[in-house]
Design a protein around this motif. Structure first.
Motif, PDB file in Angstrom:
ATOM      1  N   ASN A  37       0.835  -1.204   0.000  1.00 34.14           N
ATOM      2  CA  ASN A  37       0.000   0.000   0.000  1.00 34.14           C
ATOM      3  C   ASN A  37       0.872   1.256   0.000  1.00 34.14           C
ATOM      4  O   ASN A  37       1.452   1.617   1.017  1.00 34.14           O
ATOM      5  CB  ASN A  37      -0.925  -0.010   1.221  1.00 34.14           C
ATOM      6  CG  ASN A  37      -1.902   1.162   1.196  1.00 34.14           C
ATOM      7  OD1 ASN A  37      -2.157   1.751   0.144  1.00 34.14           O
ATOM      8  ND2 ASN A  37      -2.436   1.494   2.354  1.00 34.14           N
ATOM      9  N   GLY A  38       0.961   1.893  -1.155  1.00 36.24           N
ATOM     10  CA  GLY A  38       1.793   3.087  -1.277  1.00 36.24           C
ATOM     11  C   GLY A  38       3.165   2.757  -1.821  1.00 36.24           C
ATOM     12  O   GLY A  38       3.381   1.729  -2.470  1.00 36.24           O
ATOM     13  N   SER A  39       4.127   3.624  -1.533  1.00 39.63           N
ATOM     14  CA  SER A  39       5.498   3.452  -2.012  1.00 39.63           C
ATOM     15  C   SER A  39       6.369   2.918  -0.881  1.00 39.63           C
ATOM     16  O   SER A  39       6.447   3.532   0.191  1.00 39.63           O
ATOM     17  CB  SER A  39       6.065   4.790  -2.506  1.00 39.63           C
ATOM     18  OG  SER A  39       7.471   4.748  -2.619  1.00 39.63           O
ATOM     19  N   PHE A  40       7.035   1.787  -1.127  1.00 43.22           N
ATOM     20  CA  PHE A  40       7.919   1.256  -0.092  1.00 43.22           C
ATOM     21  C   PHE A  40       9.102   2.196   0.125  1.00 43.22           C
ATOM     22  O   PHE A  40       9.611   2.311   1.248  1.00 43.22           O
ATOM     23  CB  PHE A  40       8.425  -0.138  -0.469  1.00 43.22           C
ATOM     24  CG  PHE A  40       9.228  -0.783   0.633  1.00 43.22           C
ATOM     25  CD1 PHE A  40       8.588  -1.343   1.722  1.00 43.22           C
ATOM     26  CD2 PHE A  40      10.619  -0.808   0.590  1.00 43.22           C
ATOM     27  CE1 PHE A  40       9.321  -1.920   2.757  1.00 43.22           C
ATOM     28  CE2 PHE A  40      11.352  -1.375   1.612  1.00 43.22           C
ATOM     29  CZ  PHE A  40      10.706  -1.941   2.701  1.00 43.22           C
ATOM     30  N   ARG A  41       9.511   2.891  -0.915  1.00 47.03           N
ATOM     31  CA  ARG A  41      10.613   3.846  -0.764  1.00 47.03           C
ATOM     32  C   ARG A  41      10.242   4.925   0.254  1.00 47.03           C
ATOM     33  O   ARG A  41      11.049   5.286   1.116  1.00 47.03           O
ATOM     34  CB  ARG A  41      10.954   4.470  -2.118  1.00 47.03           C
ATOM     35  CG  ARG A  41      12.182   5.388  -2.080  1.00 47.03           C
ATOM     36  CD  ARG A  41      12.437   6.037  -3.435  1.00 47.03           C
ATOM     37  NE  ARG A  41      13.628   6.852  -3.393  1.00 47.03           N
ATOM     38  CZ  ARG A  41      14.848   6.436  -3.668  1.00 47.03           C
ATOM     39  NH1 ARG A  41      15.045   5.177  -4.027  1.00 47.03           N
ATOM     40  NH2 ARG A  41      15.885   7.245  -3.602  1.00 47.03           N
ATOM     41  N   ASP A  42       9.005   5.446   0.155  1.00 43.49           N
ATOM     42  CA  ASP A  42       8.570   6.452   1.120  1.00 43.49           C
ATOM     43  C   ASP A  42       8.496   5.860   2.522  1.00 43.49           C
ATOM     44  O   ASP A  42       8.845   6.517   3.510  1.00 43.49           O
ATOM     45  CB  ASP A  42       7.199   7.013   0.721  1.00 43.49           C
ATOM     46  CG  ASP A  42       7.251   7.831  -0.559  1.00 43.49           C
ATOM     47  OD1 ASP A  42       8.357   8.273  -0.928  1.00 43.49           O
ATOM     48  OD2 ASP A  42       6.192   8.005  -1.195  1.00 43.49           O
ATOM     49  N   PHE A  43       8.031   4.611   2.613  1.00 38.25           N
ATOM     50  CA  PHE A  43       7.947   3.915   3.893  1.00 38.25           C
ATOM     51  C   PHE A  43       9.342   3.744   4.500  1.00 38.25           C
ATOM     52  O   PHE A  43       9.555   3.986   5.697  1.00 38.25           O
ATOM     53  CB  PHE A  43       7.288   2.551   3.675  1.00 38.25           C
ATOM     54  CG  PHE A  43       7.351   1.618   4.854  1.00 38.25           C
ATOM     55  CD1 PHE A  43       6.442   1.730   5.889  1.00 38.25           C
ATOM     56  CD2 PHE A  43       8.321   0.616   4.910  1.00 38.25           C
ATOM     57  CE1 PHE A  43       6.501   0.857   6.979  1.00 38.25           C
ATOM     58  CE2 PHE A  43       8.379  -0.255   5.981  1.00 38.25           C
ATOM     59  CZ  PHE A  43       7.466  -0.136   7.022  1.00 38.25           C
ATOM     60  N   ALA A  44      10.305   3.337   3.665  1.00 41.22           N
ATOM     61  CA  ALA A  44      11.656   3.054   4.156  1.00 41.22           C
ATOM     62  C   ALA A  44      12.397   4.328   4.553  1.00 41.22           C
ATOM     63  O   ALA A  44      13.047   4.384   5.598  1.00 41.22           O
ATOM     64  CB  ALA A  44      12.441   2.294   3.085  1.00 41.22           C
ATOM     65  N   PHE A  45      12.266   5.355   3.708  1.00 42.56           N
ATOM     66  CA  PHE A  45      13.042   6.580   3.916  1.00 42.56           C
ATOM     67  C   PHE A  45      12.214   7.662   4.617  1.00 42.56           C
ATOM     68  O   PHE A  45      12.282   8.835   4.255  1.00 42.56           O
ATOM     69  CB  PHE A  45      13.572   7.094   2.578  1.00 42.56           C
ATOM     70  CG  PHE A  45      14.616   6.205   1.957  1.00 42.56           C
ATOM     71  CD1 PHE A  45      15.952   6.354   2.271  1.00 42.56           C
ATOM     72  CD2 PHE A  45      14.255   5.204   1.071  1.00 42.56           C
ATOM     73  CE1 PHE A  45      16.921   5.531   1.697  1.00 42.56           C
ATOM     74  CE2 PHE A  45      15.206   4.367   0.493  1.00 42.56           C
ATOM     75  CZ  PHE A  45      16.551   4.533   0.813  1.00 42.56           C
ATOM     76  N   ASP A  46      11.454   7.247   5.636  1.00 42.97           N
ATOM     77  CA  ASP A  46      10.656   8.228   6.368  1.00 42.97           C
ATOM     78  C   ASP A  46      11.422   8.853   7.527  1.00 42.97           C
ATOM     79  O   ASP A  46      10.879   9.656   8.289  1.00 42.97           O
ATOM     80  CB  ASP A  46       9.358   7.589   6.880  1.00 42.97           C
ATOM     81  CG  ASP A  46       9.612   6.473   7.891  1.00 42.97           C
ATOM     82  OD1 ASP A  46      10.795   6.185   8.188  1.00 42.97           O
ATOM     83  OD2 ASP A  46       8.626   5.885   8.389  1.00 42.97           O
ATOM     84  N   GLY A  47      12.687   8.472   7.672  1.00 46.11           N
ATOM     85  CA  GLY A  47      13.519   9.051   8.725  1.00 46.11           C
ATOM     86  C   GLY A  47      13.456   8.316  10.042  1.00 46.11           C
ATOM     87  O   GLY A  47      14.201   8.651  10.978  1.00 46.11           O
ATOM     88  N   ASN A  48      12.604   7.294  10.142  1.00 42.80           N
ATOM     89  CA  ASN A  48      12.439   6.568  11.403  1.00 42.80           C
ATOM     90  C   ASN A  48      13.051   5.175  11.375  1.00 42.80           C
ATOM     91  O   ASN A  48      12.971   4.462  12.367  1.00 42.80           O
ATOM     92  CB  ASN A  48      10.945   6.446  11.744  1.00 42.80           C
ATOM     93  CG  ASN A  48      10.296   7.796  11.948  1.00 42.80           C
ATOM     94  OD1 ASN A  48      10.862   8.667  12.602  1.00 42.80           O
ATOM     95  ND2 ASN A  48       9.116   7.978  11.367  1.00 42.80           N
ATOM     96  N   LYS A  49      13.621   4.791  10.245  1.00 44.02           N
ATOM     97  CA  LYS A  49      14.161   3.441  10.110  1.00 44.02           C
ATOM     98  C   LYS A  49      15.631   3.503   9.705  1.00 44.02           C
ATOM     99  O   LYS A  49      16.069   4.447   9.051  1.00 44.02           O
ATOM    100  CB  LYS A  49      13.358   2.652   9.062  1.00 44.02           C
ATOM    101  CG  LYS A  49      11.868   2.544   9.399  1.00 44.02           C
ATOM    102  CD  LYS A  49      11.092   1.893   8.274  1.00 44.02           C
ATOM    103  CE  LYS A  49       9.590   1.945   8.561  1.00 44.02           C
ATOM    104  NZ  LYS A  49       9.074   3.345   8.489  1.00 44.02           N
ATOM    105  N   THR A  50      16.354   2.477  10.097  1.00 44.44           N
ATOM    106  CA  THR A  50      17.744   2.356   9.666  1.00 44.44           C
ATOM    107  C   THR A  50      17.793   1.438   8.452  1.00 44.44           C
ATOM    108  O   THR A  50      17.121   0.412   8.408  1.00 44.44           O
ATOM    109  CB  THR A  50      18.624   1.776  10.787  1.00 44.44           C
ATOM    110  OG1 THR A  50      18.102   0.515  11.200  1.00 44.44           O
ATOM    111  CG2 THR A  50      18.661   2.717  11.971  1.00 44.44           C
ATOM    112  N   ILE A  51      18.611   1.823   7.470  1.00 47.11           N
ATOM    113  CA  ILE A  51      18.612   1.115   6.186  1.00 47.11           C
ATOM    114  C   ILE A  51      20.045   0.754   5.794  1.00 47.11           C
ATOM    115  O   ILE A  51      20.929   1.616   5.765  1.00 47.11           O
ATOM    116  CB  ILE A  51      17.994   1.982   5.070  1.00 47.11           C
ATOM    117  CG1 ILE A  51      16.647   2.547   5.511  1.00 47.11           C
ATOM    118  CG2 ILE A  51      17.852   1.185   3.787  1.00 47.11           C
ATOM    119  CD1 ILE A  51      16.097   3.585   4.577  1.00 47.11           C
ATOM    120  N   LEU A  52      20.243  -0.513   5.505  1.00 48.52           N
ATOM    121  CA  LEU A  52      21.497  -0.972   4.914  1.00 48.52           C
ATOM    122  C   LEU A  52      21.281  -1.098   3.417  1.00 48.52           C
ATOM    123  O   LEU A  52      20.435  -1.881   2.970  1.00 48.52           O
ATOM    124  CB  LEU A  52      21.901  -2.327   5.499  1.00 48.52           C
ATOM    125  CG  LEU A  52      23.036  -3.067   4.764  1.00 48.52           C
ATOM    126  CD1 LEU A  52      24.330  -2.282   4.857  1.00 48.52           C
ATOM    127  CD2 LEU A  52      23.220  -4.471   5.320  1.00 48.52           C
TER     128      LEU A  52
END
Length: 761
Positions: A300-315
């Motif tokens: 539902n929506g863009s996973f990129r927006d979900f991932a890069f919302d500033g609240n998650k750490t991303i490798l």
């Protein structure tokens, strides 16, 4: 499967069914753990009702020490039993491993990255007696083990933890824990007296399958078994079907061995793919054709927006090439620009230390430093080791929002992230089987186990779901025959080493095959060494004084030629053109070390040359062959930078990485053994003490005797300049600090030296 979970009208019953299955079979199915992840994601309120039971049936007793329901209370008694036996709330897998270690001499096990196998082994190490050697595949893992060991032992001044083999501080009755790569472990066999080592732990032991590193690994195992016959040997691997192969390939005793491949998973993964239609979908790699659209559920929506919302750490997994040419930022620069700079003082202190280590400044602009200020990290095997330590500390302290990394992180480093974003799926491993194993390790960074009383899961994002599914479902079996036997007639440059191990003609003192030593002992070689020493010393005690400046260019050229002659004698062949370029660059760096240049000074010199700082900077950069292991008979000539780039625009960081690779991969890994052996052999024959300085230069990167002692005590080159002001006396036996100066010692310095101080200070 996914649709039935998301649309489940009775999730409570389904979760109860999963708990029953886990109770009967244990968490050995990736599909079951994946189902738990989706039920927590889409039926969170119901899931929370059963979460305590789920933690209990997964055996995660440490997450639920005070159960509130009968089922969890009953299972908790198992955890209490483990606590009584091993002083820890272990999982069943961890308890099984501890029991095996206590009862057997040889242990070879395999388990997924989140199973906690290393945890059990580390705790056995804490409690055992005698010295211990932990062998890890690369320096990338050394920092983590040092951090873990020092955190456990705290200020216990009877335990010394070292990333190399040194027997110093003899005035204290010390137990030593060495954390080494296979290359550094060779120093165990050159000690004057055989060390009292009771246990060897080989972590990530699957490197025994890699052609070049596998040879060195298996050579080490054979030598350990010969020199330390009473020591316990532990091999640990991830995702291996037949860990018993380590016992067979080295002819270790089956009767005194424990082997097992644990399949237990305790951390969930939710997989997301970007479809060619531009939309994102949930998919399962654990069911047949799970990547196909008919089996996927739209996100539902863009996973990129979900991932890069500033609240998650991303490798973000990227290629090393993109890190060198800067293209790794292309898809993320807009997001990074929006990030606010870090303001926490601890983060700023780390960044300042990184700047100082690599020599970053307005003239030497570093993308690595710029990104750190935004909370974005670069991590790969060519980041200088001290910088890597700081970067990993930056991540552990929670300052990193994004980490751009290569497969170095697949080597078991415990740096978990909420999301693993697969920007790149290319692996440098030789075969698809090896690539699949490295890939499984990599995605293990997603959603690692935490201490919180909850079921943990993470996300994995890809644009190639089919390849992800294929790799996750590719089995991996170790060869039951050592690479020493299979490679002896394949790898010409390693053949001499392998033969010497198999026929027991390897010289432990000089760390070289006896046949190689014989060539290095002939009069031609001895004469070449004399010429090198005469050129370096120029009839004086001031080593390197006649190597500086344009007027001594001829001397430098002659020294390079003489060193190359020795190396070619050791190989019994000439170097090809590309090998020659690598060798020449390496010796140039050695000559800078002779002149007391620091790492950042050497980087600056190389950067100014390659970027044509004193020439026309609109032209292509100067040609410089990238660092590469030697010998490498099939190596081709190619430049560190492409010719279509202007010299003024080359990356300073790339020169930093390449310079470190020359120090680590070329000088330490490829050249050190030969030249230390050659000059030690020369010293044994002639008693010419000048040769010892050359050995120290290759071994420690300096010939300053006081600095060498600091390094042997475990301090880094960066720390030595400051510490000299506080030390009044240092020898192999003791290090004595100047008590009056400690009164005004800054807190960070005091913390650094506190372990070395007597309790009375």
């Amino acid at each position: 499967m996914l649709r039935s979970i998301i649309d489940d009208s009775n999730p409570a019953q389904s979760i109860e069914d999963i708990i029953k299955e886990l109770h009967i079979n244990g968490p050995v199915s990736s599909t079951i753990i994946e189902k738990l992840s989706y039920y927590k994601r889409f039926h969170q309120n119901v899931f929370e009702i059963y979460e305590e039971k789920i933690l209990s049936v997964l055996g995660l007793f440490y997450k639920n020490k005070h159960p509130t329901n009968l089922y969890s209370f009953v299972l908790a008694q198992i955890g209490e039993l483990y606590q009584e036996q091993y002083n820890n709330y272990l999982t069943p897998v961890q308890a099984s491993i501890r029991y095996a270690i206590n009862s057997k001499k040889y242990i070879s096990i395999s388990a997924p990255t989140s199973a906690g196998k290393s945890f059990s082994i580390k705790h056995h190490i804490y409690e055992t007696n005698g010295d211990v050697v932990i062998v890890v595949p690369s320096r990338a893992l050394i920092a983590e083990y040092i951090e873990t060991m020092k955190k456990h032992f705290g200020n216990d001044k009877s335990v010394m933890i070292l990333p190399f083999v040194e027997y110093v501080f003899k005035s204290r009755n010390l137990r030593r824990i060495f954390i080494l790569t296979p290359e550094r472990a060779r120093e165990l066999f050159t000690q004057k007296e055989t060390p009292n080592i009771t246990l060897f732990f080989f972590d990530e032991a699957q490197i025994s399958e890699e052609k070049e590193r596998g040879v060195k690994f298996d050579v080490l195992v054979r030598r350990v078994e010969k020199i330390f016959p009473s020591a316990k040997l532990i091999f640990a691997h991830p995702f291996i079907d037949n860990p018993e192969a380590q016992i067979k390939k080295h002819s270790l005793s089956d009767e005194d061995a424990f082997t097992y491949s644990y399949k237990h998973n305790t951390v969930g993964k939710i997989f997301i793919q970007k479809h060619k239609n531009g939309k994102d979908y949930y998919f399962s790699p654990n069911i047949k054709d799970g990547h196909q659209s008919k089996n996927c559920i739209e996100f539902n929506g863009s996973f990129r927006d979900f991932a890069f919302d500033g609240n998650k750490t991303i490798l973000i997994f990227v290629s090393k090439k993109s890190l060198y040419n800067g293209k790794f930022l292309d898809n993320y620069s807009d997001y990074i620009k929006k990030l606010t700079e870090v303001t926490e003082q601890k983060a700023l202190d780390i960044i300042a230390r990184v700047e100082n280590l690599i020599g970053a400044n307005p003239s030497h602009q570093s993308t690595l430093v710029y990104l750190l200020k935004k909370g974005v990290v670069i991590h790969h095997g060519s980041v200088p080791l001290e910088v890597r330590f700081l970067v990993e500390k930056f991540i552990r302290l929670g300052f990193a929002k994004i980490c751009f990394a290569t497969s170095t992180l697949a080597q078991g480093i415990n740096m978990p992230f909420d999301i693993v974003w697969l920007d790149n799926l290319r692996m440098s491993d030789a075969t698809e089987k090896h690539r699949a194993l490295a890939f499984k390790n990599l995605i293990g960074r997603s959603g690692r186990l935490t201490d919180s009383p909850k079921f943990d899961y993470g996300y994995v994002y890809t644009e190639n779901a089919k390849l992800v599914a294929t790799r996750l479902n590719t089995d991996y079996k170790l060869s039951e025959e050592s690479i020493l036997e299979t490679e002896i007639n394949v790898n010409v440059d390693n053949k001499e080493l392998i033969e010497s191990i198999l026929n027991e003609s390897f010289n432990d003192e000089l760390n070289l095959p006896q046949s190689k030593i014989e060539r290095l002992s002939n009069q031609t070689t001895l004469d070449i060494i004399i010429l090198i020493l005469d050129l370096i010393y120029d009839n004086s005690e001031n080593l390197g004084s006649n190597l500086r400046g344009k007027e001594n260019a001829v001397n430098r050229s002659l020294i390079k030629k003489r060193f190359q002659q020795i190396f070619q004698i050791s190989l019994n062949r000439e170097l090809n053109a590309a090998e020659d370029r690598v060798f020449s660059n390496a010796i140039a760096i050695i000559l800078h070390l002779m002149q007391n240049c620091s790492f950042k000074q050497i980087v600056g010199i190389r950067y100014n040359y390659i970027s044509k700082r004193s020439k026309n900077r609109e032209e292509p950069p100067e040609f410089s062959q990238p660092a590469n292991r030697l010998p490498s008979k099939n190596l081709k000539e190619f430049s560190l930078f492409e010719n279509n780039i202007q010299a003024k625009n080359i990356s300073y960081d790339t020169v930093v990485f390449d310079t470190y690779d020359y120090l680590d991969t070329v000088i330490s890994y490829s050249l050190s053994d030969v030249f230390c052996g050659a000059f030690q052999n020369y010293h044994n024959i002639t008693k010419d003490d000048r040769a010892l300085n050359i050995i120290n230069l290759f071994k420690y990167g300096t010939f300053n005797p006081k600095h060498i002692l600091f390094l042997r005590y475990g301090f880094s080159a960066e720390q030595i300049v400051t510490l000299e002001n506080y030390v009044s006396h240092i020898t192999e036996d003791e290090i004595i600090f100047d008590t009056p100066s400690l009164a005004d010692c800054p807190e960070d310095i005091r913390n650094l030296i506190d372990w070395y101080l007597p309790d009375s200070i």
